[in-house]
Structures are given as C-alpha cells and as structure tokens.
Design an enzyme around this catalytic site. Structure first.
Site, mmCIF file in Angstrom:
data_model
loop_
_atom_site.group_PDB
_atom_site.id
_atom_site.type_symbol
_atom_site.label_atom_id
_atom_site.label_comp_id
_atom_site.label_asym_id
_atom_site.label_seq_id
_atom_site.Cartn_x
_atom_site.Cartn_y
_atom_site.Cartn_z
ATOM 1 N N ASP A 13 0.830 -1.212 0.000
ATOM 2 C CA ASP A 13 0.000 0.000 0.000
ATOM 3 C C ASP A 13 0.863 1.261 0.000
ATOM 4 O O ASP A 13 1.976 1.267 0.521
ATOM 5 C CB ASP A 13 -0.916 -0.021 1.230
ATOM 6 C CG ASP A 13 -2.084 0.949 1.105
ATOM 7 O OD1 ASP A 13 -2.367 1.416 -0.021
ATOM 8 O OD2 ASP A 13 -2.716 1.249 2.137
ATOM 9 N N ASN A 62 -10.982 -2.298 -5.547
ATOM 10 C CA ASN A 62 -10.192 -1.369 -6.366
ATOM 11 C C ASN A 62 -10.806 -1.133 -7.754
ATOM 12 O O ASN A 62 -10.462 -0.163 -8.436
ATOM 13 C CB ASN A 62 -8.740 -1.847 -6.526
ATOM 14 C CG ASN A 62 -7.895 -1.699 -5.276
ATOM 15 O OD1 ASN A 62 -6.955 -2.477 -5.063
ATOM 16 N ND2 ASN A 62 -8.188 -0.714 -4.425
HETATM 17 C C1 IPE Z 1 -5.569 -2.607 -0.323
HETATM 18 O O1 IPE Z 1 -5.199 -1.288 -0.473
HETATM 19 C C2 IPE Z 1 -5.451 -3.319 -1.624
HETATM 20 C C3 IPE Z 1 -4.111 -3.388 -2.202
HETATM 21 C C4 IPE Z 1 -2.995 -3.064 -1.615
HETATM 22 C C5 IPE Z 1 -4.059 -3.906 -3.529
HETATM 23 P P1 IPE Z 1 -6.278 -0.118 -0.599
HETATM 24 O O2 IPE Z 1 -5.490 1.137 -0.678
HETATM 25 O O3 IPE Z 1 -7.206 -0.408 -1.705
HETATM 26 O O4 IPE Z 1 -7.049 -0.261 0.783
HETATM 27 P P2 IPE Z 1 -7.896 0.818 1.599
HETATM 28 O O5 IPE Z 1 -8.912 1.388 0.674
HETATM 29 O O6 IPE Z 1 -6.940 1.868 2.056
HETATM 30 O O7 IPE Z 1 -8.461 0.053 2.740
HETATM 31 C C1 IPE Z 2 -1.568 0.308 -3.385
HETATM 32 O O1 IPE Z 2 -1.347 1.694 -3.406
HETATM 33 C C2 IPE Z 2 -1.778 -0.254 -4.767
HETATM 34 C C3 IPE Z 2 -3.178 -0.581 -5.093
HETATM 35 C C4 IPE Z 2 -4.178 -0.544 -4.264
HETATM 36 C C5 IPE Z 2 -3.444 -0.976 -6.454
HETATM 37 P P1 IPE Z 2 -2.548 2.734 -3.451
HETATM 38 O O2 IPE Z 2 -2.885 2.979 -4.877
HETATM 39 O O3 IPE Z 2 -3.653 2.270 -2.605
HETATM 40 O O4 IPE Z 2 -1.851 4.023 -2.827
HETATM 41 P P2 IPE Z 2 -2.442 4.972 -1.692
HETATM 42 O O5 IPE Z 2 -2.850 4.092 -0.559
HETATM 43 O O6 IPE Z 2 -3.589 5.702 -2.292
HETATM 44 O O7 IPE Z 2 -1.296 5.848 -1.340
HETATM 45 MG MG MG Z 3 -4.043 2.448 -0.603
#
Ligand code: IPE
Ligand code: IPE
Ligand code: MG
Length: 240
Positions: A13, A62
């Site tokens: 993340d 996502n």
């Molecule tokens: C969880 O991250 C999913 C992945 C790392 C692929 P998100 O960024 O989607 O999770 P939330 O929304 O902060 O819980």
């Molecule tokens: C994790 O990084 C990757 C995916 C969920 C695909 P994020 O895209 O959630 O990045 P933040 O959490 O918004 O910084």
């Molecule tokens: Mg994230």
C-alpha cells in the site's frame, strides 16, 4: 536469520501517496515504481528462504477507482508479467494468482496464464498475486460450492470441516500465511485473506510501498522472529 516464516503475505500500500509526495501529477508513476519494489521484495524473499510470498496487488474494491487508474494498473500488470519473466526464471520463482481472475481483461488473463505455465517448473518460491481479490467474495464462493454439494446429497452439512472450507478457498494449495506485512502506515486488513490469517503475525510499517527495501523486509522478519506464537496455549506450555 533464524525462524524464517514459510509464508509471507504483503499488502502493498501507498503507491498513490508516494507519487503525490514526489510531485507527480498522476498516481500511476507510483504503481510503476511499485512493480520495481515487488521485484526487489520477491528476489530478496527467495534469497532469504521464504517459500511462499503472496502480494495484494488489486482488490475487488479497487475496481471502483477512476477508470484511468484501473486501465493503467491493468496495463502495468500485462507489461510486467512479460517483462519480469526472466527475473522469475533466474530466481526459480513460480508465479501463481488468486482472485476473481475472470474479471480481468482477457489479454491480462492470457498473459497471466502464459507466465504461470512458463514458470510452473520453478521450485524455490511461489509468488502469488492476489488480483481482483476479496476475502468475503472468496468465502461467499466457497459457501456456494459447499451448499451445492450438500444440496446434491454429496455432503452432510454436519460433516463439513474446517479442512473442507480451506479446500474450497482460492488458496486451497497454499499454506496459511505466518506473517502479514502492510506498508504505508495504514493498520487494517482491507478484505485480504480473512480466514487464512487467523493466527498470522501482523506487522505494519510506515514506509510507502515504492520505497520498500530489503532492510524493511528484514526488519519485519526480525519482528516476526521476536514474537511468541502461542496459538492459544500458555508460554509455559510452549517451553515445557
Ligand atoms: C488494499 O489497499 C489493496 C491493495 C494493496 C491492492 P487499498 O489502498 O485499496 O485499501 P484501503 O482502501 O486503504 O483500505
Ligand atoms: C496500493 O497503493 C496499490 C493498489 C491498491 C493498487 P494505493 O494505490 O492504494 O496508494 P495509496 O494508498 O492511495 O497511497
Ligand atoms: Mg491504498
């Protein structure tokens, strides 16, 4: 290093926040650098003797992100799968995937199947990508499967065991994770492997995923190795 976990799962993340912090106008650059962080993590994990590495790459939820970001992520997935094949082969890593894979674009799905087939003989580590993955969706599908078997008279409802449930999950051929690492400072599970992590150790690190280094991985492994996994017993019982 002593007491290396057999199975490490990572919630990768912080890509978007990383891109913003670096001054990029889109989040996509963070996802691109996230692939490099995954390459480092996978090769380091294999070298450290970890046998299974499972990474949360794209959640069921996502799909709700803006279309430009979803499209970019699917493109990154497709190009990385072919580009990283030599790295997988050199490091003897077998690629695997879990999730609602039918929801992926056909081209990405085909590339995934090709990379899985090409690495099927690799035995050092299994790298599992959780794609279009949601734990509640996985459990719902498992319940549907068991209910179908019960309705067909193949299974007595009272005879359903924990093993039957585990066997009905997308992870049926993986051991349960010993350690879950989440980067970016968030301290939540976000619908990842709910059944499977019942007794996993959880480590939350402030580092944003594109910056995840070998030192971060080692620090998480050191935390893991310093903990006592009692599995419901007392410390005295474990040391008897
Ligand atoms: C969880 O991250 C999913 C992945 C790392 C692929 P998100 O960024 O989607 O999770 P939330 O929304 O902060 O819980
Ligand atoms: C994790 O990084 C990757 C995916 C969920 C695909 P994020 O895209 O959630 O990045 P933040 O959490 O918004 O910084
Ligand atoms: Mg994230």
């Amino acid at each position: 290093m002593k007491n290396i976990p057999q199975h490490v799962a990572i919630i990768m993340d912080g890509n978007g926040r990383w891109a913003k912090k670096q001054g990029f106008t889109t989040r996509v650059r963070g996802h691109e650098l996230g692939v490099e962080a995954l390459r480092r993590a996978a090769t380091n994990a294999a070298e450290l003797g970890i046998r299974y590495l499972t990474v949360y790459a794209f959640s069921e939820e996502n799909w709700q992100r803006p279309k430009v970001e979803v499209d970019a992520l699917m493109n990154i997935l497709m190009t990385s799968l072919s580009k990283e094949l030599p790295v997988l082969q050199e490091n003897q890593i077998r690629l695997h995937a879990i999730g609602n894979l039918d929801a992926l674009p056909a081209k990405a799905r085909a590339q995934l199947d090709a990379t899985r087939a090409a690495t099927a003989g690799n035995t050092r580590m299994v790298l599992t990508l959780a794609l279009s993955y949601g734990s509640r969706q996985e459990l719902t599908a498992a319940v549907q499967g068991l209910a179908r078997r019960a309705a067909n008279g193949e299974l007595e409802p009272e005879a359903i065991t924990e093993a039957d449930i585990a066997q009905s999950l997308w992870t049926h051929d993986l051991p349960d994770p010993d350690l879950v690492i989440r980067t970016s400072g968030e301290q939540r599970i976000s619908n990842f492997l709910l059944w499977q992590i019942s007794y996993a150790e959880l480590v939350f690190l402030p580092v944003l995923w594109p910056d995840f280094s070998k030192e971060d991985l080692v620090a998480a492994l050191e935390q893991y190795s310093s903990r006592e996994r009692r599995l419901g017993k007392t410390s005295e019982q474990l040391h008897a």
